[in-house]
Design a protein around this motif. Sequence first.
Motif, PDB file in Angstrom:
ATOM      1  N   UNK A  69       0.823  -1.215   0.000  1.00  0.00           N
ATOM      2  CA  UNK A  69       0.000   0.000   0.000  1.00  0.00           C
ATOM      3  C   UNK A  69       0.854   1.261   0.000  1.00  0.00           C
ATOM      4  N   UNK A  70       2.143   1.138   0.310  1.00  0.00           N
ATOM      5  CA  UNK A  70       3.022   2.301   0.299  1.00  0.00           C
ATOM      6  C   UNK A  70       3.382   2.724  -1.124  1.00  0.00           C
ATOM      7  N   UNK A  71       3.146   1.868  -2.100  1.00  0.00           N
ATOM      8  CA  UNK A  71       3.540   2.173  -3.473  1.00  0.00           C
ATOM      9  C   UNK A  71       2.597   3.167  -4.143  1.00  0.00           C
ATOM     10  N   UNK A  72       1.328   3.172  -3.714  1.00  0.00           N
ATOM     11  CA  UNK A  72       0.299   3.943  -4.422  1.00  0.00           C
ATOM     12  C   UNK A  72       0.592   5.436  -4.545  1.00  0.00           C
ATOM     13  N   UNK A  73       1.054   6.132  -3.487  1.00  0.00           N
ATOM     14  CA  UNK A  73       1.278   7.574  -3.624  1.00  0.00           C
ATOM     15  C   UNK A  73       2.286   7.952  -4.698  1.00  0.00           C
ATOM     16  N   UNK A  74       3.217   7.064  -5.001  1.00  0.00           N
ATOM     17  CA  UNK A  74       4.233   7.378  -6.016  1.00  0.00           C
ATOM     18  C   UNK A  74       3.570   7.621  -7.365  1.00  0.00           C
ATOM     19  N   UNK A  75       2.686   6.714  -7.760  1.00  0.00           N
ATOM     20  CA  UNK A  75       1.991   6.880  -9.038  1.00  0.00           C
ATOM     21  C   UNK A  75       0.922   7.965  -8.942  1.00  0.00           C
ATOM     22  N   UNK A  76       0.234   8.044  -7.809  1.00  0.00           N
ATOM     23  CA  UNK A  76      -0.825   9.055  -7.652  1.00  0.00           C
ATOM     24  C   UNK A  76      -0.279  10.468  -7.813  1.00  0.00           C
TER      25      UNK A  76
END
Length: 271
Positions: free
Chosen positions: A152-159
């Motif tokens: 779930x930590x990966x999502x902000x990178x693309x967002x």
Amino acid sequence: MYEAYFNNKFTNALVFYTSLLLLFLVSPFLFLWELINNIGSCFRCHENMTRKVVLITGASSGLGELMAYEYAKRGAYLAVIAIKEPESRLEQVADKARELGSPDVLFMFADVSKVDECRMFVDETVKHFGQLDHLVCNAGIGPLYSINHDVIKFAPVMDINFWGSVYPTHFAISHLMKTNGKIIVNASCAGVLNPPKGGFYNASKAALISFYESLRFEVSPKITITILTLGFIQTNIITAKYSTKGVGAHLRKVSNISFQTTTDLSTDAKS
């Protein structure tokens, strides 16, 4: 059964070879068009930015801040955007831009990963200034994640890195069409070179490059797109907020051309 299998295989082969043929036929023309545009840009005069309207995301520090100052020196109106944080310097950036020559600076706090907030700051910019000439998509984060970390930590990178540029672009396109405007996208050489431990950051920047390379053909010649693929620059793009256990990259000058990375700091990294 055999007939259905044969028909499906034939259809797949037909689509594949037709696509391949179109690729070979169209690619040279796309390459030639891009080459002509790039050569032409080398001979064009510098754009007069006096009283033109520039919107910059991620403008409270780093490259966004510096670009705001450069536009200000050239007499542009500015709309500067950054996320609202206790340490945000956005208002100070706006004040300095006015001192450097911008006739008017509008600053707004917004999260570029939220589509409604992107619509808001684009609409407010056009409402305030009456037009939009340059959109600078600069906001981004640069955490270093291993695939072994919590997914779930990966999502902000693309967002933030990808959608945070696409959303404002979507809302700005119609306004930029009216002014024969420009889109400047702060991507990264990491989107091409793929350094280790930065897989998700690299992927977000590669997505930016691919999206805007495609978009340039849709909006040309009305809108010009510049994609920045910069190398290591000492900014605060990597923050503890989006890092894992404070892991980041620290650039330390060793010689004129070399650097070292460590894992004990969460600031001072690339854009």
